[in-house]
Design an enzyme around this catalytic site. Structure first.
Site, PDB file in Angstrom:
ATOM      1  N   TYR A   1     -64.590  28.110  22.650  1.00  0.00           N
ATOM      2  CA  TYR A   1     -64.021  28.461  21.350  1.00  0.00           C
ATOM      3  C   TYR A   1     -63.976  29.960  21.091  1.00  0.00           C
ATOM      4  O   TYR A   1     -62.991  30.493  20.615  1.00  0.00           O
ATOM      5  CB  TYR A   1     -64.769  27.763  20.193  1.00  0.00           C
ATOM      6  CG  TYR A   1     -64.086  27.927  18.856  1.00  0.00           C
ATOM      7  CD1 TYR A   1     -62.996  27.140  18.523  1.00  0.00           C
ATOM      8  CD2 TYR A   1     -64.502  28.891  17.944  1.00  0.00           C
ATOM      9  CE1 TYR A   1     -62.340  27.307  17.313  1.00  0.00           C
ATOM     10  CE2 TYR A   1     -63.854  29.068  16.739  1.00  0.00           C
ATOM     11  CZ  TYR A   1     -62.771  28.271  16.423  1.00  0.00           C
ATOM     12  OH  TYR A   1     -62.124  28.446  15.229  1.00  0.00           O
TER      13      TYR A   1
ATOM     14  N   LYS B   1     -69.676  25.349  39.182  1.00  0.00           N
ATOM     15  CA  LYS B   1     -68.802  24.191  39.049  1.00  0.00           C
ATOM     16  C   LYS B   1     -67.493  24.736  38.492  1.00  0.00           C
ATOM     17  O   LYS B   1     -67.385  25.093  37.320  1.00  0.00           O
ATOM     18  CB  LYS B   1     -69.402  23.143  38.110  1.00  0.00           C
ATOM     19  CG  LYS B   1     -68.486  21.938  37.891  1.00  0.00           C
ATOM     20  CD  LYS B   1     -69.055  21.000  36.827  1.00  0.00           C
ATOM     21  CE  LYS B   1     -68.087  19.847  36.568  1.00  0.00           C
ATOM     22  NZ  LYS B   1     -68.578  18.955  35.477  1.00  0.00           N
TER      23      LYS B   1
ATOM     24  N   ARG C   1     -61.244  23.136  28.465  1.00  0.00           N
ATOM     25  CA  ARG C   1     -62.081  22.793  27.304  1.00  0.00           C
ATOM     26  C   ARG C   1     -62.555  24.026  26.539  1.00  0.00           C
ATOM     27  O   ARG C   1     -62.768  23.958  25.336  1.00  0.00           O
ATOM     28  CB  ARG C   1     -63.305  21.980  27.760  1.00  0.00           C
ATOM     29  CG  ARG C   1     -62.965  20.562  28.189  1.00  0.00           C
ATOM     30  CD  ARG C   1     -64.237  19.780  28.488  1.00  0.00           C
ATOM     31  NE  ARG C   1     -63.950  18.404  28.843  1.00  0.00           N
ATOM     32  CZ  ARG C   1     -63.839  17.407  27.973  1.00  0.00           C
ATOM     33  NH1 ARG C   1     -63.983  17.637  26.683  1.00  0.00           N
ATOM     34  NH2 ARG C   1     -63.589  16.178  28.399  1.00  0.00           N
TER      35      ARG C   1
ATOM     36  N   THR D   1     -70.654  17.549  29.395  1.00  0.00           N
ATOM     37  CA  THR D   1     -69.549  17.160  28.520  1.00  0.00           C
ATOM     38  C   THR D   1     -69.263  15.670  28.636  1.00  0.00           C
ATOM     39  O   THR D   1     -69.035  14.983  27.631  1.00  0.00           O
ATOM     40  CB  THR D   1     -68.276  17.949  28.899  1.00  0.00           C
ATOM     41  OG1 THR D   1     -68.581  19.337  28.925  1.00  0.00           O
ATOM     42  CG2 THR D   1     -67.162  17.693  27.907  1.00  0.00           C
ATOM     43  N   THR D   2     -69.293  15.146  29.856  1.00  0.00           N
ATOM     44  CA  THR D   2     -69.039  13.721  30.074  1.00  0.00           C
ATOM     45  C   THR D   2     -70.114  12.868  29.419  1.00  0.00           C
ATOM     46  O   THR D   2     -69.869  11.713  29.065  1.00  0.00           O
ATOM     47  CB  THR D   2     -68.941  13.428  31.586  1.00  0.00           C
ATOM     48  OG1 THR D   2     -67.907  14.246  32.137  1.00  0.00           O
ATOM     49  CG2 THR D   2     -68.624  11.977  31.863  1.00  0.00           C
TER      50      THR D   2
ATOM     51  N   TYR E   1     -70.489  26.999  34.967  1.00  0.00           N
ATOM     52  CA  TYR E   1     -69.478  25.961  34.768  1.00  0.00           C
ATOM     53  C   TYR E   1     -68.271  26.576  34.073  1.00  0.00           C
ATOM     54  O   TYR E   1     -68.349  26.952  32.897  1.00  0.00           O
ATOM     55  CB  TYR E   1     -70.086  24.826  33.933  1.00  0.00           C
ATOM     56  CG  TYR E   1     -69.184  23.649  33.665  1.00  0.00           C
ATOM     57  CD1 TYR E   1     -68.020  23.422  34.382  1.00  0.00           C
ATOM     58  CD2 TYR E   1     -69.534  22.729  32.677  1.00  0.00           C
ATOM     59  CE1 TYR E   1     -67.217  22.322  34.132  1.00  0.00           C
ATOM     60  CE2 TYR E   1     -68.738  21.627  32.411  1.00  0.00           C
ATOM     61  CZ  TYR E   1     -67.580  21.433  33.133  1.00  0.00           C
ATOM     62  OH  TYR E   1     -66.777  20.339  32.865  1.00  0.00           O
TER      63      TYR E   1
ATOM     64  N   ILE F   1     -69.004  18.001  41.444  1.00  0.00           N
ATOM     65  CA  ILE F   1     -69.690  17.311  40.346  1.00  0.00           C
ATOM     66  C   ILE F   1     -68.611  16.464  39.701  1.00  0.00           C
ATOM     67  O   ILE F   1     -67.683  16.975  39.065  1.00  0.00           O
ATOM     68  CB  ILE F   1     -70.336  18.281  39.347  1.00  0.00           C
ATOM     69  CG1 ILE F   1     -71.488  19.022  40.024  1.00  0.00           C
ATOM     70  CG2 ILE F   1     -70.839  17.516  38.119  1.00  0.00           C
ATOM     71  CD1 ILE F   1     -72.156  20.076  39.141  1.00  0.00           C
TER      72      ILE F   1
END
Length: 291
Positions: free
Chosen positions: A109, A164, A140, A46-47, A135, A206
């Site tokens: 979503y 994560k 998000r 995402t980053t 993750y 992370i």
């Protein structure tokens, strides 16, 4: 899976003023992190703005990082989504040469049930040629994957080796640490909780901010792994403000503002993200100059 103990960093994808990928800056960022003590690198998360870089750019980003790394650190690749069939297809067709594990985000979503999470990751586990780091990031994805579901997956699939966890929920972290299989890693995805979770029995982090201050952040986590809490918290307190700053507006605009002050990358992001505000950039610049 000791290679994923310590400090991993979720690398940004640097952009030039015209929004094209700045591969020279990306190479510089990789070198900076390797030379300053991080333990592994995470690609196209995402980053890294994976939602707005093209498939071709993703391939080019992987190639550049693999070349710059030159086998020095383990590499983790983001492979996830909310279309299970597409994720499985990618696992069957992508070239994973030089990649050590995948990081697979909980479906976003769609807001699946806990059974939906389980079946999604079961399909991924059965398809993946590499170890899998789950993750969980409900801020998000809009839905939390419970500790019970994570532990069920950890017990049922040998190639699911870590999570994560980024729910910013201390109680869920502690439940995972308490009940996990002995060889399953609990990795913090929350920079503000990374030290506390490491001291509680987690396996490190992370990190987003870690790529800007890799020497300090990596030392903090190593001290945490050694149980040296007083020394570790001295570093934590030094970095507390900037951790808040980088998530104040959006990620990765905040971390890119820090990296610009360090003259490693620009602060360019792609829509729908926008650059850090002038007010935030000023606070970040002051922190960097004083640090």
């Amino acid at each position: 899976m000791q290679k994923f103990v310590g400090t991993g960093v979720a690398l940004v994808t640097p952009f030039k003023a015209d929004k094209s990928v700045d591969f020279e800056a990306l190479t510089q960022l990789v070198e900076f992190n390797i030379n300053n003590g991080v333990n592994y690198l995470v690609i196209n998360g995402t980053t890294g703005e994976s939602a707005t870089i093209t498939d071709q750019e993703k391939l080019e980003v992987i190639a550049v990082i693999v070349k710059a790394n030159n086998g020095r650190l383990p590499l983790v690749l983001g492979v996830g989504g909310n279309n299970t069939t597409n994720v499985v297809e990618e696992l069957h067709t992508r070239d994973f040469s030089n990649i050590d594990a995948i990081l697979s985000v909980a479906p976003y979503y769609s807001k699946p049930t806990q059974e939906g999470f389980y079946q999604h990751f079961k399909a991924i586990a059965e398809a993946s040629p590499l170890p899998i780091i789950l993750y969980n990031v409900p801020g998000r994805t809009a839905k939390n994957m419970s500790a019970e579901t994570t532990l069920r997956l950890a017990n049922d699939f040998e190639n699911i080796v870590a999570i994560k966890e980024a729910g910013n929920n201390t109680q869920q972290y502690l439940e995972l640490i308490k009940n996990k299989p002995s060889d399953f890693l609990i990795i913090s995805g929350d920079d503000d909780l990374a030290l506390a979770i490491t001291l509680a029995g987690g396996s490190g982090v992370i990190s987003v901010i870690g790529q800007a201050f890799p020497k300090a952040f990596s030392k903090m986590i190593q001290l945490g792994l050694a149980g040296k809490n007083k020394e570790a918290y001295q570093i934590h307190f030094q970095l507390m403000d900037v951790v808040d700053y980088i998530f104040e507006e959006n990620n990765p605009a905040g971390i890119k503002a820090v990296l610009q002050e360090l003259k490693i990358t620009s602060n360019e992001v792609r829509l729908p993200l926008v650059k850090a505000s002038e007010e935030l950039q000023t606070k970040i610049a002051k922190f960097v100059s004083e640090f």
